[in-house]
Write a protein that holds these residues in place. Structure first.
Motif, PDB file in Angstrom:
ATOM      1  N   TRP A  47       0.822  -1.212   0.000  1.00 19.84           N
ATOM      2  CA  TRP A  47       0.000   0.000   0.000  1.00 19.84           C
ATOM      3  C   TRP A  47       0.855   1.261   0.000  1.00 19.84           C
ATOM      4  CZ3 TRP A  47      -4.855  -0.711   3.676  1.00 19.84           C
ATOM      5  CH2 TRP A  47      -5.759  -1.566   3.041  1.00 19.84           C
ATOM      6  N   TRP A  48       1.966   1.251   0.763  1.00 18.05           N
ATOM      7  CA  TRP A  48       2.851   2.423   0.730  1.00 18.05           C
ATOM      8  C   TRP A  48       3.331   2.701  -0.691  1.00 18.05           C
ATOM      9  CZ3 TRP A  48       6.752   0.520   5.029  1.00 18.05           C
ATOM     10  CH2 TRP A  48       6.107   0.513   6.272  1.00 18.05           C
ATOM     11  N   SER A  49       3.791   1.654  -1.355  1.00 14.28           N
ATOM     12  CA  SER A  49       4.362   1.849  -2.689  1.00 14.28           C
ATOM     13  C   SER A  49       3.292   2.248  -3.695  1.00 14.28           C
ATOM     14  CB  SER A  49       5.083   0.585  -3.154  1.00 14.28           C
ATOM     15  OG  SER A  49       4.192  -0.504  -3.272  1.00 14.28           O
ATOM     16  N   ALA A  50       2.091   1.680  -3.558  1.00 16.19           N
ATOM     17  CA  ALA A  50       1.010   2.042  -4.471  1.00 16.19           C
ATOM     18  C   ALA A  50       0.655   3.519  -4.313  1.00 16.19           C
ATOM     19  CB  ALA A  50      -0.210   1.167  -4.207  1.00 16.19           C
ATOM     20  N   ALA A  51       0.599   3.999  -3.073  1.00 17.68           N
ATOM     21  CA  ALA A  51       0.265   5.401  -2.833  1.00 17.68           C
ATOM     22  C   ALA A  51       1.372   6.321  -3.336  1.00 17.68           C
ATOM     23  CB  ALA A  51       0.023   5.626  -1.345  1.00 17.68           C
ATOM     24  N   LEU A  52       2.627   5.957  -3.058  1.00 17.31           N
ATOM     25  CA  LEU A  52       3.742   6.783  -3.533  1.00 17.31           C
ATOM     26  C   LEU A  52       3.781   6.836  -5.059  1.00 17.31           C
ATOM     27  CD1 LEU A  52       6.934   6.148  -1.351  1.00 17.31           C
ATOM     28  CD2 LEU A  52       5.846   8.338  -1.871  1.00 17.31           C
ATOM     29  N   ALA A  53       3.573   5.688  -5.685  1.00 14.46           N
ATOM     30  CA  ALA A  53       3.601   5.638  -7.148  1.00 14.46           C
ATOM     31  C   ALA A  53       2.451   6.438  -7.741  1.00 14.46           C
ATOM     32  CB  ALA A  53       3.545   4.193  -7.625  1.00 14.46           C
ATOM     33  N   ALA A  54       1.279   6.379  -7.122  1.00 19.92           N
ATOM     34  CA  ALA A  54       0.138   7.170  -7.597  1.00 19.92           C
ATOM     35  C   ALA A  54       0.436   8.663  -7.468  1.00 19.92           C
ATOM     36  CB  ALA A  54      -1.120   6.803  -6.810  1.00 19.92           C
ATOM     37  N   GLY A  55       1.150   9.039  -6.397  1.00 21.04           N
ATOM     38  CA  GLY A  55       1.536  10.443  -6.247  1.00 21.04           C
ATOM     39  C   GLY A  55       2.496  10.882  -7.334  1.00 21.04           C
ATOM     40  N   ILE A  56       3.444  10.025  -7.668  1.00 23.45           N
ATOM     41  CA  ILE A  56       4.388  10.339  -8.748  1.00 23.45           C
ATOM     42  C   ILE A  56       3.646  10.502 -10.077  1.00 23.45           C
ATOM     43  CG2 ILE A  56       6.294   9.424 -10.128  1.00 23.45           C
ATOM     44  CD1 ILE A  56       7.326   8.076  -7.557  1.00 23.45           C
ATOM     45  N   ALA A  57       2.657   9.632 -10.287  1.00 19.09           N
ATOM     46  CA  ALA A  57       1.885   9.664 -11.537  1.00 19.09           C
ATOM     47  C   ALA A  57       0.842  10.775 -11.554  1.00 19.09           C
ATOM     48  CB  ALA A  57       1.193   8.318 -11.746  1.00 19.09           C
ATOM     49  N   HIS A  58       0.599  11.415 -10.403  1.00 17.99           N
ATOM     50  CA  HIS A  58      -0.451  12.438 -10.279  1.00 17.99           C
ATOM     51  C   HIS A  58      -1.804  11.900 -10.741  1.00 17.99           C
ATOM     52  CE1 HIS A  58       2.427  15.654  -9.310  1.00 17.99           C
ATOM     53  NE2 HIS A  58       3.211  15.097 -10.211  1.00 17.99           N
ATOM     54  N   ASP A  59      -2.063  10.637 -10.395  1.00 19.42           N
ATOM     55  CA  ASP A  59      -3.300   9.990 -10.848  1.00 19.42           C
ATOM     56  C   ASP A  59      -3.677   8.897  -9.850  1.00 19.42           C
ATOM     57  OD1 ASP A  59      -5.405   8.794 -12.154  1.00 19.42           O
ATOM     58  OD2 ASP A  59      -4.320   8.395 -14.015  1.00 19.42           O
ATOM     59  N   VAL A  60      -4.801   9.068  -9.170  1.00 20.42           N
ATOM     60  CA  VAL A  60      -5.248   8.073  -8.173  1.00 20.42           C
ATOM     61  C   VAL A  60      -6.460   7.279  -8.653  1.00 20.42           C
ATOM     62  CG1 VAL A  60      -4.347   9.388  -6.213  1.00 20.42           C
ATOM     63  CG2 VAL A  60      -6.710   9.761  -6.974  1.00 20.42           C
ATOM     64  N   ARG A  61      -6.813   7.424  -9.925  1.00 18.21           N
ATOM     65  CA  ARG A  61      -8.039   6.769 -10.398  1.00 18.21           C
ATOM     66  C   ARG A  61      -7.983   5.252 -10.264  1.00 18.21           C
ATOM     67  NH1 ARG A  61      -8.417   9.432 -16.237  1.00 18.21           N
ATOM     68  NH2 ARG A  61      -6.166   9.125 -15.964  1.00 18.21           N
ATOM     69  N   SER A  62      -6.826   4.650 -10.485  1.00 14.61           N
ATOM     70  CA  SER A  62      -6.709   3.198 -10.380  1.00 14.61           C
ATOM     71  C   SER A  62      -6.264   2.739  -8.997  1.00 14.61           C
ATOM     72  CB  SER A  62      -5.716   2.674 -11.426  1.00 14.61           C
ATOM     73  OG  SER A  62      -4.416   3.196 -11.181  1.00 14.61           O
ATOM     74  N   LEU A  63      -5.971   3.683  -8.102  1.00 13.84           N
ATOM     75  CA  LEU A  63      -5.427   3.317  -6.797  1.00 13.84           C
ATOM     76  C   LEU A  63      -6.356   2.407  -5.988  1.00 13.84           C
ATOM     77  CD1 LEU A  63      -3.128   3.563  -4.770  1.00 13.84           C
ATOM     78  CD2 LEU A  63      -4.159   5.700  -3.936  1.00 13.84           C
ATOM     79  N   PRO A  64      -7.667   2.691  -5.899  1.00 17.38           N
ATOM     80  CA  PRO A  64      -8.521   1.791  -5.107  1.00 17.38           C
ATOM     81  C   PRO A  64      -8.491   0.347  -5.605  1.00 17.38           C
ATOM     82  CG  PRO A  64      -9.668   3.854  -5.525  1.00 17.38           C
ATOM     83  CD  PRO A  64      -8.428   3.864  -6.365  1.00 17.38           C
ATOM     84  N   TRP A  65      -8.488   0.150  -6.914  1.00 18.04           N
ATOM     85  CA  TRP A  65      -8.452  -1.201  -7.483  1.00 18.04           C
ATOM     86  C   TRP A  65      -7.118  -1.886  -7.167  1.00 18.04           C
ATOM     87  CZ3 TRP A  65     -10.947  -5.230  -8.716  1.00 18.04           C
ATOM     88  CH2 TRP A  65     -10.477  -6.177  -9.638  1.00 18.04           C
ATOM     89  N   VAL A  66      -6.028  -1.144  -7.283  1.00 19.14           N
ATOM     90  CA  VAL A  66      -4.715  -1.706  -6.969  1.00 19.14           C
ATOM     91  C   VAL A  66      -4.640  -2.076  -5.493  1.00 19.14           C
ATOM     92  CG1 VAL A  66      -2.245  -1.188  -6.837  1.00 19.14           C
ATOM     93  CG2 VAL A  66      -3.550  -0.502  -8.853  1.00 19.14           C
ATOM     94  N   LEU A  67      -5.135  -1.215  -4.622  1.00 18.14           N
ATOM     95  CA  LEU A  67      -5.128  -1.501  -3.187  1.00 18.14           C
ATOM     96  C   LEU A  67      -5.938  -2.756  -2.867  1.00 18.14           C
ATOM     97  CD1 LEU A  67      -5.587   2.084  -1.659  1.00 18.14           C
ATOM     98  CD2 LEU A  67      -3.458   0.807  -1.968  1.00 18.14           C
ATOM     99  N   ALA A  68      -7.088  -2.906  -3.540  1.00 14.85           N
ATOM    100  CA  ALA A  68      -7.937  -4.081  -3.304  1.00 14.85           C
ATOM    101  C   ALA A  68      -7.241  -5.368  -3.755  1.00 14.85           C
ATOM    102  CB  ALA A  68      -9.271  -3.912  -4.026  1.00 14.85           C
TER     103      ALA A  68
END
Length: 310
Positions: A47-68
């Motif tokens: 989860w840490w890496s997914a959140a950090l990577a989403a921040g780098i990408a400036h895009d959280v649209r896929s983050l909930p699916w990746v976290l799940a």
């Protein structure tokens, strides 16, 4: 010892004990679903890496699916890892008070049954992994070698916690592999910081078995550090905080990420102040509290990613 229901010694009342059908209980206990803290600790670097990577990408649209997907994958693969660990350690587990009530040494699950259960869990984990890109699949599969050798490390080195750290921190790479399709300095620093975190919290956990381990010849950092454990915890937790901070810096994280790291650091400092290595119940409580520490960091990283995506 296990009670009449077959409950494992270091487990307390939980859904497996109260809700699961009788035939399933030994297998759920084998996979540690009665004690999910290990699954959370495997999940949090993901989860840490997914959140950090989403921040780098400036895009959280896929983050909930990746976290799940990471949630399902972490719980399933931790179960598979515990099953493999119990297969390889069945003779040692029978000699330790806390572990002799585990399903295999207690005779509740046969080795053949455990192997079949391991295969089923691995296939579910593979199904989750196949939802990602080829690059992420390769990165994920690369972790299996470390997972396979971990149970044998306690027989040959006082540093098995390092190998556990390599395995349990792999998720720190996966979020970057999934979201960005690459591993940069932010990923590597996060991975290294997570390894230091794992070494420290698993040292706390290992103090529960210190006396039994010494008698049967099993090695651990708990035995190696002994009375110096608080100082060594302070060292490894400090390294973890610094390296995770470096990762946030490489990822160009903002003040919310820094706030999450500060809360994480404060929690780890509390653990160092509170530890008493001769109190197994306290050691277990402090070990489990690392889930809360990790969630504090994740909250900061996720909030930072959300703000950066606006």
């Amino acid at each position: 010892m296990s009670d009449i229901s077959g409950r494992v010694a270091d487990s307390t009342g939980n859904w497996v004990d109260s809700l699961a059908p009788e035939w399933a209980k030994p297998y759920l206990r084998l996979a540690r679903y009665d004690r999910p803290i290990g699954s959370w600790l495997l999940l949090l670097p993901c989860w840490w890496s997914a959140a950090l990577a989403a921040g780098i990408a400036h895009d959280v649209r896929s983050l909930p699916w990746v976290l799940a997907l990471f949630f399902v994958g972490a719980f399933v693969m931790r179960g598979a890892g515990c099953t493999w660990n119990d297969i390889t350690d069945r003779d040692l587990d029978a000699k330790v008070e806390r572990t002799r009530s585990r399903p295999i040494p207690a005779g509740q699950v046969s080795v053949t049954g455990a192997v079949l259960f391991l295969v089923v869990q691995a296939l579910i984990g593979l199904a989750v992994l196949l939802q990602f890109s080829t690059y992420a699949i390769v990165v994920g599969i690369a972790s299996l070698g470390v997972v396979a050798i971990y149970p044998f490390m306690k027989r040959i080195t006082y540093w098995p916690q390092v190998v556990l750290g390599l395995a349990f921190s792999w998720g720190a790479l996966m979020g970057f592999a999934v979201t960005l399709g690459m591993l940069g300095w932010a990923a590597l620093a996060l991975y290294a910081g997570s390894i230091a975190w794992v070494i420290a919290y698993d040292t706390i956990y290992a103090h529960q078995d210190r006396e039994d381990d010494a008698l049967i010849g099993v090695k651990s950092t708990a035995l190696l550090f002994g009375a110096n454990t608080p100082r060594m915890l302070a060292l490894f937790y400090s390294v973890a905080v610094v390296l995770i901070g470096v990762s946030i810096w490489f990822a160009r994280g903002g003040w919310l990420a820094g706030l999450g790291l500060l809360a994480f650091a404060a929690h780890l400092a509390w653990q160092v102040r509170a530890i008493r290595i001769d109190d197994p119940a306290l050691c277990l409580r402090l070990f489990k509290s690392n889930r809360d520490a990790g969630l504090l960091l994740f909250a900061g990283l996720a909030a930072d990613a959300l703000v950066r995506s606006l």
